[in-house]
Design a protein around this motif. Structure first.
Motif, PDB file in Angstrom:
ATOM      1  N   LEU B  94     -51.707   5.664  84.436  1.00 17.69           N
ATOM      2  CA  LEU B  94     -52.936   5.206  85.493  1.00 17.69           C
ATOM      3  C   LEU B  94     -53.450   6.457  86.169  1.00 17.69           C
ATOM      4  O   LEU B  94     -54.342   6.307  87.004  1.00 17.69           O
ATOM      5  N   THR B 150     -45.172   4.067  88.449  1.00 13.05           N
ATOM      6  CA  THR B 150     -45.004   5.486  88.370  1.00 13.05           C
ATOM      7  C   THR B 150     -46.358   6.245  88.677  1.00 13.05           C
ATOM      8  O   THR B 150     -46.734   6.977  89.277  1.00 13.05           O
ATOM      9  N   LEU B 152     -49.028   4.902  89.045  1.00 14.22           N
ATOM     10  CA  LEU B 152     -50.048   4.541  89.978  1.00 14.22           C
ATOM     11  C   LEU B 152     -49.815   5.386  91.233  1.00 14.22           C
ATOM     12  O   LEU B 152     -50.727   5.690  92.274  1.00 14.22           O
ATOM     13  N   VAL B 153     -48.536   5.485  91.554  1.00 12.07           N
ATOM     14  CA  VAL B 153     -48.017   6.355  92.712  1.00 12.07           C
ATOM     15  C   VAL B 153     -48.513   7.932  92.409  1.00 12.07           C
ATOM     16  O   VAL B 153     -49.096   8.428  93.540  1.00 12.07           O
ATOM     17  N   THR B 154     -48.449   8.355  91.319  1.00  9.24           N
ATOM     18  CA  THR B 154     -48.746   9.821  91.172  1.00  9.24           C
ATOM     19  C   THR B 154     -50.308   9.839  91.277  1.00  9.24           C
ATOM     20  O   THR B 154     -50.696  10.802  91.826  1.00  9.24           O
ATOM     21  N   ILE B 156     -51.892   8.158  93.477  1.00 12.11           N
ATOM     22  CA  ILE B 156     -52.272   8.258  94.926  1.00 12.11           C
ATOM     23  C   ILE B 156     -52.061   9.828  95.431  1.00 12.11           C
ATOM     24  O   ILE B 156     -52.619  10.167  96.037  1.00 12.11           O
ATOM     25  N   ILE B 157     -50.831  10.349  94.815  1.00 15.12           N
ATOM     26  CA  ILE B 157     -50.265  11.487  95.577  1.00 15.12           C
ATOM     27  C   ILE B 157     -51.546  12.581  95.032  1.00 15.12           C
ATOM     28  O   ILE B 157     -51.818  13.436  95.885  1.00 15.12           O
ATOM     29  N   ALA B 160     -54.823  12.043  96.984  1.00 18.35           N
ATOM     30  CA  ALA B 160     -54.594  12.740  98.136  1.00 18.35           C
ATOM     31  C   ALA B 160     -54.789  14.140  98.245  1.00 18.35           C
ATOM     32  O   ALA B 160     -55.338  14.875  99.111  1.00 18.35           O
ATOM     33  N   SER B 161     -54.124  14.714  97.340  1.00 21.18           N
ATOM     34  CA  SER B 161     -53.984  16.115  97.252  1.00 21.18           C
ATOM     35  C   SER B 161     -55.354  16.722  96.710  1.00 21.18           C
ATOM     36  O   SER B 161     -55.771  17.808  97.539  1.00 21.18           O
ATOM     37  N   ASN B 163     -58.208  15.557  97.520  1.00 24.61           N
ATOM     38  CA  ASN B 163     -59.117  15.396  98.490  1.00 24.61           C
ATOM     39  C   ASN B 163     -58.771  16.481  99.719  1.00 24.61           C
ATOM     40  O   ASN B 163     -59.761  17.172 100.286  1.00 24.61           O
TER      41      ASN B 163
END
Lengths: 342, 717
Positions: B94, B150, B152-154, B156-157, B160-161, B163
């Protein structure tokens, strides 16, 4: 009742909490210890952290997360997941609020939001139980559908609730104080107690644990798995509705933006951190409570330290990743027979 | 009588028989079996979508617009391909949209901030994609984390990075520029008239296709998705393959990022947002299964183009983005539901509609009344048959004797059993072929040629050596079912020129389910010829109703073919003025005919495996009844012809029945499938018998043998 002995009974039946804590602490106890030490550290280092007002604010801020977490915890215990929980909360209430603006009485608007939420819950449950589609995909897609449909009906990023004096009952739960305690905290406490009684003391609650432990065995034991799954998704939707009720009382509006944000991952983080394993059948309401305490403490500290929200997201992501890996290490699933989307 | 003749003449024409072998249900069932049928549906949707937008949006169908669509699509195509590979490996990625955004940023950063040349920045960006994929792969492959959550969380990370980084460098990108022809070519160039990014995508697709379908790594990737346990047991390094898959996925996203950077030369917080969701919907819609191990790069592209056309077209029509994302959510829900249900029920659905009985009006059955003047009148002539090899053979479907008077039987266990000695007391396994040996015949060199159901046609040399004669024939180009394999070679005979003619009784069922073919009552069988001189096999008579017994006529100019389901014997002319013409020799047979063999007096023997009953005849006229029966009743309780009688007929060249031999008790010889005349005796074989029978024939030529009749002094021309 072997289920009793292995899960809920573990804590209550052990001879002494202290001996057990020293021998082999459970994940809840570890998280609780971390939270307590963080509280001590933050109180010592952060100005304004240890005030009673701040602590009440802390608890208050996590109560919505906690109510959503109770629903997520329930569904994760049953080996499912609901990524559309935040969308259900935002979608059902933004439609209800726009109807209030158009003149619908607040009571019927609340009922409308409830009906919408429950219908989405039934749809999710049917897709998972009867179509047998993996819950991750179903609820991921459902989140987008709800977002699209709600935005189409109420095309505004923020839908405002009426002023407190116009709808005192609607906003009471999120807004008011009872005996000096913010009502959201009481709502969360009551919901947690209700969920604890449901999961630990009713046969349906035990069935949910059985399903999470081994769905095939539960089915063979005669548990009507499909209706049970539908019920679980309906309960998640119900809690989402309740959380939405608190939310609009607290903020005076409903924001569709939270559907696209990372709020749903906060909910998952709370649940997984607290010790409700993604393999299902493990953990309980206490896990959600301690998970909430840890996350609330961290968020509160972040706010005081004025950390950029993107950096917060990175930190949350890394913590969640660590929690997932740790959970997987503590409760390994049979990777070779696992279904896609688990 | 005249009505029956008309009906039979209708069975003879090729067009009639072809028509009888078709039905919409039957076509559908065979379509569903086809590998290429599944992608046809999304492909049609894709074309329909193109047609619809061409009709509603002005200038949509023009070349210019199509080229610009290709340029817009290519980057999403890379991301969808990345998603497809991760799904085929049994996982999911994802983070593809976020990796794409990070690589887009990285490319710009390398060029504008680090001032790297393009030739260095591109590999560096690909390395960034690979590195992020590597993190995913390590977490999923080696730490065994769940792919969905997993990545999905990467997501988000990484989001955010990127951005944070965008905020910092957006102004740098906006104010600087790179003066490089290569860079401009990456952004706006054409290769052979195709936009550079689309051209690269096409090359990557071709390589990806070869990789996935033709290389060992690709097979391993598919294997770990299809059945991880089996893959591990087969020695595939599952962890390493998973790591490799996510690295590949990351690199494909990086390709997209490079071209997007060249095209946009800017970055903002919406780059690649929601692409993981669109890509997931796209590839599942295209037919890449969520359960892993199934999918091709082309399917992923079909789905990707559909989703791209939809989002692009809806934007052009001024429909707001939230409606589009809601619509894509609905499409994903539907695609996931269909994928799950289809994967689970495909086999069942095909099974449900595969059997398609047709109406088979049989000619009136003649009287079998004992003592009547009918040649079919029941008698007891086989009851006293002498038993050979009692309980030493299992179901000798065909029997034959060689020049040394040794007796051969083809048995259920895949053996050819030989009995020798004055009273056949010596038993030996002459040869083991396997399969289910059925009809037999000696060729001129005394090789025993055997039709083996499930295998084809095999030969046994006098020194007991088994060799393959043929096991496939030409494929009928217009049939959906591949009919090149011989499924159930039943009986065979050899013409004077050495050509071997044999029947293949069904092309829709297998050896074990051949009774379904009789229940279906359609012309699914065929007669095939093998020419030893040219070693060529071809179908001489297609679309035939369960051909069983085959016998070359005494003069060698025609072929007698017994149809078990029609209860008739046909003649196919092999030469002469009527060459290839099919005519009915024997109509109104009271049973289901099996093997045909030559008799010493210039006539023919015919075995009846089952005896017709009025109830069964009625069932053959009622296809709906038979369909319900085969679906709802277990096989051993199906209505069948009378199988507890034994009957052998003798008929003339002109189709007159002379006499019949009966065992009405069925105790010693029921389900008679074969008989062979040899030196004044008639030898009997049966599908379910525990013996070979022998009866003395009054007045038969005591020196006549089959071999002499075919290749020696007893030939009749």
């Amino acid at each position: 009742m072997t289920i009793n002995a292995s899960t809920a009974g573990e804590r209550s039946q052990s001879p002494s909490l202290v001996t057990q804590l020293l021998k082999k602490p459970s994940q809840e106890q570890i998280v609780l210890l971390i939270t307590l030490s963080l509280l001590v550290v933050f109180s010592a280092t952060l100005a304004g952290f240890a005030h009673l007002a701040n602590l009440l604010n802390l608890v208050r801020s996590i109560s919505i997360l906690g109510i959503l977490g109770l629903g997520m915890g329930l569904i994760v215990i049953s080996r499912g997941i609901d990524l559309s929980e935040v969308a259900i909360m935002a979608g059902s209430w933004s439609v209800a609020l726009i109807e209030i603006q158009r003149g619908l009485p607040t009571f019927w608007a609340a009922i409308l939001a409830l009906v919408i939420a429950l219908m989405i819950g039934v749809a999710n449950g049917v897709m998972v139980a009867f179509v047998e589609a993996p819950p991750l995909f179903v609820t991921l897609a459902a989140g987008f559908v709800i977002y699209g449909a709600a935005f189409w009906y109420a095309p505004s990023w923020v839908v405002y609730a009426p002023k407190p004096e116009d709808a005192p009952y609607l906003l009471y739960l999120g807004h008011d104080y009872l005996f000096g305690i913010p009502v959201p905290i009481i709502v969360f406490a009551l919901a947690a107690i209700g969920m604890q009684l449901f999961l630990a003391r009713t046969s349906i609650g035990r069935f949910i644990y059985a399903q999470g432990d081994n769905p095939e065995a539960a089915r063979l034991a005669g548990i009507p798995l499909r209706p049970l799954i539908v019920l679980e998704y309906v309960l998640v939707a119900l809690l989402a509705w309740l959380a939405g009720l608190v939310w609009i009382g607290t903020t005076g509006s409903m924001q569709m933006g939270i559907v696209q944000g990372t709020y749903i991952f906060d909910v998952i983080l709370v649940v997984v951190l607290g010790g409700i394993s993604l393999v299902g059948g493990r953990g309980g309401v206490f896990s959600v409570v301690v998970g909430c305490a840890l996350i609330g403490t961290l968020f509160n500290a972040f706010t005081i330290m004025d950390i950029n929200s993107e950096v917060q997201n990175i930190i949350k992501g890394v913590v969640l990743l660590a929690a997932i890996v740790l959970d997987n290490w503590l409760h390994p699933r049979d990777e070779e027979t696992a279904r896609q989307g688990e | 009588m005249s009505i029956a003749r008309v009906a039979t003449s209708m069975d003879n024409g090729f067009a009639t028989r072809l028509r009888a072998s078709l039905s919409p249900r039957l076509l559908l069932s065979e379509l569903l079996l086809k590998q290429w049928f599944e992608p046809v549906i999304p492909f049609t949707v894709m074309l329909a979508l193109l047609a619809w937008f061409s009709a509603t949006i002005p200038n949509y169908a023009g070349l210019e617009n199509l080229l610009s669509l290709m340029r817009l699509y290519a980057e999403f195509g890379f991301v969808a391909l990345a998603m497809a590979f991760s799904l085929i490996s049994g996982g999911i990625d994802l983070s593809v949209g976020a990796i794409f955004a990070v690589c887009n940023f990285a490319m710009l950063y390398f060029l504008y901030v680090l001032d790297l040349p393009v030739w260095a920045a591109v590999p560096a960006t690909l390395a960034v994609g690979a590195a992020i994929g590597c993190v995913n792969g390590l977490l999923i492959g080696y730490l065994k984390a769940r792919p969905f959550l997993t990545t999905l969380v990467t997501l988000i990370i990484l989001r955010a990075s990127v951005n944070l980084l965008n905020e910092r460098y957006a102004t740098v990108f906006a104010t600087n520029s790179v003066d490089s022809d290569v860079w401009d070519f990456f952004g706006e160039g054409y290769v052979l008239g195709v936009p550079i990014n689309a051209a690269t995508l096409i090359v990557v697709l071709l390589v990806g296709h070869l990789f996935l379908s033709r290389s060992r790594f690709g097979w391993h990737l598919t294997a770990i998705g299809a059945n991880r346990k089996a893959a591990r047991h087969a020695g595939i390094q599952v962890e390493r393959m998973l790591l490799f898959t996510y690295v590949l996925s990351g690199m494909l996203c990086a390709f997209g990022g490079v071209f997007y950077a060249a095209r946009q030369t800017s970055t903002d917080s919406t780059t690649g947002v929601g692409w993981e969701f669109q890509a997931l919907t796209a590839v599942v819609l295209g037919g890449v299964s969520l359960s892993g191990g199934k999918g091709t790069v082309w399917r992923a592209m079909i789905g990707g183009i559909i989703i791209f056309l939809l989002t692009n077209g809806l934007v052009r029509m001024g429909i707001p983005g939230y409606v589009t994302s809601g619509a894509i959510g609905l499409i994903l829900l539907a695609a996931v539901g269909v994928d799950v249900k289809w994967a689970k029920n495909r086999g069942k659905a095909i099974q449900k509609i595969y059997v398609n009985p047709a109406r088979v009006p049989l000619a009136a059955a003649p009287s079998l009344l004992r003592g009547s003047s009918s040649p079919y009148a029941q008698n007891d002539r086989l009851i006293g048959a002498e038993a050979i090899g009692l309980d030493q053979v299992e179901g000798p479907e065909d029997v034959i004797l060689d020049r040394q008077d040794r007796l051969y039987g083809s048995t259920r266990d895949g053996n050819i059993i030989r009995f020798s000695g004055p009273s056949f007391e010596q038993r030996e396994v002459f040869a083991h072929i396997g399969g289910r040996p059925l009809g037999m015949q000696f060729d001129r060199d005394e090789n025993l040629i055997v039709a083996v159901a499930g295998m084809g046609v095999y030969g046994i040399r006098p020194n007991q050596e088994v060799y393959k004669v043929t096991d496939e024939t030409n494929r009928t180009w217009y049939k959906l079912n591949d009919d090149s394999r011989l499924r159930m070679a039943d009986d065979l005979d050899i013409a004077p020129d050495g050509k071997i003619y044999f029947s293949d009784c069904t092309t829709r069922y297998e050896m074990t389910t051949n009774s379904l073919d009789i229940m279906e009552g359609r012309p699914n069988g065929r007669v095939v010829c093998y020419d030893p001189a040219t070693r060529r096999t071809w179908t001489v008579l297609n679309h035939f109703y369960f051909p069983n017994g085959i016998c070359v006529s005494h003069d060698g100019r025609s072929l007698l073919i017994a149809s078990t389901s029609l209860c008739k014997v046909f003649r196919l002319w092999l030469g002469g003025p009527d060459k290839d013409k099919l005519e009915v020799v024997l109509d109104e047979i009271p049973g289901n005919c099996d093997n045909i063999n030559r008799a010493s007096d210039g006539n023919y023997w015919l075995a009846l495996v089952g005896i017709r009953t009025p109830a069964f005849d009625l069932a053959m006229r009622k296809p709906g009844f038979r369909l319900r029966m085969v679906k709802q009743v277990p096989t051993d309780e199906w209505l069948a012809p009378g199988l507890n009688h034994g009957c052998v007929l003798k008929f003339t060249e002109r189709g007159e029945v002379l006499e019949s031999f009966w065992d009405p008790t069925g105790i010693s010889h029921s389900t008679l499938t074969s008989m062979r005349e040899h030196k004044g005796y008639l030898y009997l074989g049966g599908l379910e018998n525990n013996r070979i029978g022998r009866v003395k024939l009054e007045g038969a030529d005591p020196s006549w043998t089959g071999y002499e009749a075919y290749w020696g002094s007893k030939q009749r021309n």
